[in-house]
Scaffold this motif. Structure first.
Motif, PDB file in Angstrom:
ATOM      1  N   THR A 175       0.832  -1.200   0.000  1.00 31.20           N
ATOM      2  CA  THR A 175       0.000   0.000   0.000  1.00 31.20           C
ATOM      3  C   THR A 175       0.864   1.247   0.000  1.00 31.20           C
ATOM      4  OG1 THR A 175      -1.741  -1.154   1.237  1.00 31.20           O
ATOM      5  CG2 THR A 175      -1.810   1.253   1.231  1.00 31.20           C
ATOM      6  N   PRO A 176       0.607   2.226  -0.875  1.00 29.65           N
ATOM      7  CA  PRO A 176       1.399   3.458  -0.850  1.00 29.65           C
ATOM      8  C   PRO A 176       1.157   4.234   0.437  1.00 29.65           C
ATOM      9  CG  PRO A 176      -0.437   3.656  -2.395  1.00 29.65           C
ATOM     10  CD  PRO A 176      -0.415   2.241  -1.945  1.00 29.65           C
ATOM     11  N   VAL A 177       2.263   4.680   1.073  1.00 28.93           N
ATOM     12  CA  VAL A 177       2.141   5.373   2.359  1.00 28.93           C
ATOM     13  C   VAL A 177       2.746   6.762   2.340  1.00 28.93           C
ATOM     14  CG1 VAL A 177       2.057   3.230   3.690  1.00 28.93           C
ATOM     15  CG2 VAL A 177       4.273   4.309   3.232  1.00 28.93           C
TER      16      VAL A 177
ATOM     17  N   ASP B 288      -4.225  17.167 -12.335  1.00 31.59           N
ATOM     18  CA  ASP B 288      -3.319  16.470 -11.419  1.00 31.59           C
ATOM     19  C   ASP B 288      -2.810  17.402 -10.328  1.00 31.59           C
ATOM     20  OD1 ASP B 288      -1.512  14.854 -10.142  1.00 31.59           O
ATOM     21  OD2 ASP B 288      -0.009  14.919 -11.732  1.00 31.59           O
ATOM     22  N   ALA B 289      -3.417  17.280  -9.163  1.00 31.79           N
ATOM     23  CA  ALA B 289      -2.921  17.996  -7.984  1.00 31.79           C
ATOM     24  C   ALA B 289      -2.201  17.043  -7.047  1.00 31.79           C
ATOM     25  CB  ALA B 289      -4.085  18.653  -7.252  1.00 31.79           C
ATOM     26  N   VAL B 290      -1.990  15.802  -7.482  1.00 32.46           N
ATOM     27  CA  VAL B 290      -1.451  14.751  -6.614  1.00 32.46           C
ATOM     28  C   VAL B 290      -0.035  14.361  -7.011  1.00 32.46           C
ATOM     29  CG1 VAL B 290      -1.756  12.364  -5.822  1.00 32.46           C
ATOM     30  CG2 VAL B 290      -3.751  13.852  -6.108  1.00 32.46           C
TER      31      VAL B 290
ATOM     32  N   PHE C 131      -6.528  12.980 -11.104  1.00 31.23           N
ATOM     33  CA  PHE C 131      -5.748  12.202 -10.154  1.00 31.23           C
ATOM     34  C   PHE C 131      -6.322  12.344  -8.745  1.00 31.23           C
ATOM     35  CE2 PHE C 131      -2.986  11.891 -13.634  1.00 31.23           C
ATOM     36  CZ  PHE C 131      -2.023  10.931 -13.358  1.00 31.23           C
ATOM     37  N   GLY C 132      -6.411  11.202  -8.043  1.00 29.49           N
ATOM     38  CA  GLY C 132      -6.873  11.189  -6.667  1.00 29.49           C
ATOM     39  C   GLY C 132      -5.784  10.707  -5.737  1.00 29.49           C
ATOM     40  N   GLN C 133      -5.956  10.953  -4.442  1.00 29.19           N
ATOM     41  CA  GLN C 133      -4.964  10.530  -3.455  1.00 29.19           C
ATOM     42  C   GLN C 133      -4.872   9.016  -3.371  1.00 29.19           C
ATOM     43  OE1 GLN C 133      -2.764  12.201  -1.791  1.00 29.19           O
ATOM     44  NE2 GLN C 133      -3.408  14.299  -2.208  1.00 29.19           N
TER      45      GLN C 133
END
Length: 490
Positions: free
Chosen positions: A95-97, A346-348, A367-369
């Motif tokens: 999982t990306p952290v 893209d703000a992520v 783009f989402g978190q």
């Protein structure tokens, strides 16, 4: 054989650690040993989604297949995915952290070390043997204080280490000696011996060097693996793109099919193209010059870890214009699909906000978190398709014909699904359509079975280990740990 383990290190990146690890796993599995692969920390843009929805390195998924088991997050507890020269996404237990630079990454070291050792401990309780793969080289002494993938892991877990060297690059004996000599005495005690990889030539000419390196280091050379073409499946480093992907069999029809894949600076999951390269008569090449589109029957815009930055590179290189004007078949996968749309917000990932896409498909991407990690199934061309998804960008399709989860407009296809081309029926139908649209007399071979081909290549790796390495010595290392070896002066 209970709770045995071994670490396969290398003199350099792309020395062959991944394939040697896979070969040892296949060799042991064929002996009836319950074996699992492990890589504490992997830096790679080629990743895979497990059945439990965890993201791990694609190489570890391949090694798990070599071992005859399902891939799991414990096999690659830390995955680093570079998005620029200075920042990487940290994927922890699938999982990306975090997205960090080198200094921020240092603050995570204690957590990462604990996580890696706990994952290895769970595997050692579950399996008879765990074959660990190192990262880069153990002689990267600037990184040694925080190392958790090479000698730091070997020391913490009491692992014997074999060092693989790529003789095709030259300087393999200096690399072996230097790797040992640069380490401190406690690290050196775990370096048990060497494996020469990618050898072509007369073995008798190599023998004096093997004898001398054993005398100079007091460590055994466990064998010499010959050069073997075609062992490029599921690599993790874009270095391996150089000079590969040539057809191994004649085309089924009268003509070949020429595929040009854009070699993006931050290309990800280029293993999607392995199935095309394995198809008889399909010639796959990776390109950076728009001139190389001229004779291509199909252009592929592959995945990217940095979609907006790579889109800017396309514009700077002149490739964007060639893609926008292309009339022939064009396929976008994941990040490439996103670039082919009308707009990216893209703000992520890049923080650039709204960016104009290439406008080839009626798609808007935001783009989402949260990263989507999934194993979707569907149909296309009347054929079943199983795949996997790894992306932050969410595509809103506003027109065109449905194509997997994306769309198609004329000669342009787009999807976020990785691995779709590994489905034989779908791949053949897609290539037949491409060939017709490109005006090529190419017929996909009806008998190409990519899953079987991958198994055959894993068996070939197992054969290499069994025939060319001192397997009795490897078993002793696995069972008894590092032998008593001398310390070289630093």
């Amino acid at each position: 054989m209970v709770n045995g383990a071994l670490l396969v290190a290398g003199t350099t990146s792309d020395a062959g650690k991944s394939v040697v690890t896979a070969g040892i796993c296949r060799w042991l599995a064929r002996r009836g040993v319950r074996v699992a692969p492990f890589k504490a920390q992997n830096m790679s843009l080629n990743s895979y989604v497990t059945a439990q929805g965890a993201e791990i390195g694609r190489a570890q998924a391949m090694q798990a297949q070599a071992a005859g088991i399902e891939p799991a997050a414990d096999m690659n507890p830390i995955l680093l995915k570079p998005g620029s020269d200075r920042r990487s996404q940290v994927v922890l237990m699938g999982t990306p952290v975090a997205d960090v630079d080198a200094m921020e990454y240092g603050a995570l070291k204690d957590l990462l070390r604990t996580t890696a050792l706990e994952a290895l401990g769970r595997l050692r309780k579950q399996y008879d043997v765990v074959v660990c793969e190192g990262a880069g080289s153990p002689a990267e002494i600037n990184l040694r204080p925080g190392d958790i993938a090479n000698m730091g892991l070997a020391r913490a877990a009491g692992l014997p280490v074999i060092v693989v060297g790529d003789i095709d690059r030259g300087g393999v004996f200096a690399a072996f000696y230097g790797t040992v000599a640069l380490l401190d005495a406690d690290d050196q005690a775990h370096i048990s011996g060497f494996v020469v990889n990618k050898f072509r030539g007369a073995r008798e000419l190599l023998e004096p060097g093997l004898d001398m390196i054993e005398q100079l280091t007091g460590r055994e050379v466990y064998g010499v693996l010959p050069w073997l073409d075609g062992l490029w499946l599921d690599v993790e480093d874009s270095l391996a793109l150089d000079g590969r992907r040539v057809p191994t069999r004649a085309p089924h029809g009268r003509q070949t099919l020429r595929v040009a894949v854009v070699r993006l600076p931050r290309i990800s999951n280029f293993t999607d193209l392995d199935a095309l390269a394995a198809e008889p008569g399909v010639v796959v090449r990776f390109v950076t010059d728009p001139v190389e589109f001229d004779d291509a029957d199909l252009v592929v815009l592959p995945g990217s870890r940095a979609t907006v930055r790579d889109l800017a590179w396309l514009r700077q290189s002149g490739l964007a214009g060639a893609i926008a004007e292309r009339e022939g078949p064009l396929l976008g996968i994941c990040g490439g699909f996103q670039m082919l749309g009308r707009e990216i917000v893209d703000a992520v990932e890049s923080g650039e906000g709204r960016v104009e896409g290439l406008g080839r498909l009626p798609v808007r991407v935001e783009f989402g978190q949260d990263k989507r990690l999934a194993r979707p199934e569907g149909t296309a061309y009347g054929q079943p398709v199983r795949a996997y998804e790894i992306h932050h960008g969410r595509a809103s399709v506003e027109g065109g014909e449905p194509f997997l989860d994306g769309c198609r407009v004329g000669n342009v296809w787009g999807t976020t699904w990785h691995g779709a081309l590994e489905n034989d029926g779908f791949r053949r139908a897609f290539l037949a359509d491409v060939a017709e649209r490109a005006g090529r007399d190419f017929v996909p071979a009806p008998g190409t079975d990519f899953a079987r081909l991958r198994e055959e290549r894993l068996d070939a790796l197992g054969d290499l280990v069994e025939r060319h390495l001192d397997t009795d010595a490897l078993l002793r290392l696995i069972q008894h740990g590092p032998p008593h070896v001398p310390t070289l002066p630093r």
